[in-house]
Design a protein around this motif. Structure first.
Motif: not given
Length: 210
Positions: A132-150
């Motif tokens: 599950l490490v790989t999907p965690a990385k790939s999904m986070a790159k998409l869903t967190l790019k507009g995050s209000p923090a780094s």
């Protein structure tokens, strides 16, 4: 069997146990709606664009609703049998469906639980957590790019998986499974947050997923 097949079988067992009218974490969807989504996703390639492109979403939803109106037992049997031969998911099931089955299994297991409630995750094997490490990385790159923090996702064994978003730093720590769910916008979760209080609050309340 692959991990994706194992998770599919576990999901079907849970669905048989809870029945077609149980709540899920997918807003407005019962377990029947969720199973119809999974079956249509694999068996109706014409609905694929509607999962990502708003203009085609109406067609996808109509097909899903029609499927949901059918027999619960047939839907479960179709889900259990996996992608049919003609499905684009047939050859990539072990990769494309691992996170899909895992996240939707948790949607059922955690369904009806308040988002801010404490949660104790089910035990997962070390092999599953690593997968599950790989999907965690790939999904986070998409869903967190507009995050209000780094936002940096860190596993409980100290591995930094990905950093995305902009602003003050916030570290989210959990198992790979919980980080996948975080990236998909699911809650409740078993994760910890480190960072400025306002930034942490903003990250916790920000919309993620699709």
């Amino acid at each position: 069997m692959t991990l994706a097949q194992d998770e599919r079988a576990a999901l079907v067992d849970t669905l048989r146990s809870v029945g077609p009218d149980a709540p899920t974490l997918c807003e407005g969807w019962t377990t029947r709606d969720l199973v119809a989504h999974l079956v249509v996703r694999e068996r109706r390639p014409d609905t694929g664009p509607g999962f990502m492109i708003k203009q085609f979403a109406g067609h996808t939803e109509r097909v899903r609703a029609d499927a949901a109106a059918g027999s619960w037992q047939v839907l479960l049997d179709q889900l259990a049998s996996g992608p049919p031969t003609f499905s684009p998911f047939k050859l990539v099931d072990r990769w494309a469906n691992l996170a899909e089955m895992f996240v939707h299994h948790e949607d059922v297991l955690r369904g009806g639980t308040p988002r801010d409630a404490p949660w104790t995750p089910r035990p997962l094997s070390a092999e599953m957590q690593e997968a599950l490490v790989t999907p965690a990385k790939s999904m986070a790159k998409l869903t967190l790019k507009g995050s209000p923090a780094s936002v940096t996702l860190t596993t409980t064994d100290g591995r930094e998986l990905v950093t995305s978003g902009s602003g003050k730093p916030v570290v989210v720590t959990g198992t790979a499974g919980e980080l996948v769910l975080f990236a998909f916008g699911r809650a409740p979760l078993d994760v910890t947050y480190e960072g400025d209080g306002d930034s942490v609050s903003a990250v916790m309340s920000a919309k993620r997923g699709f």
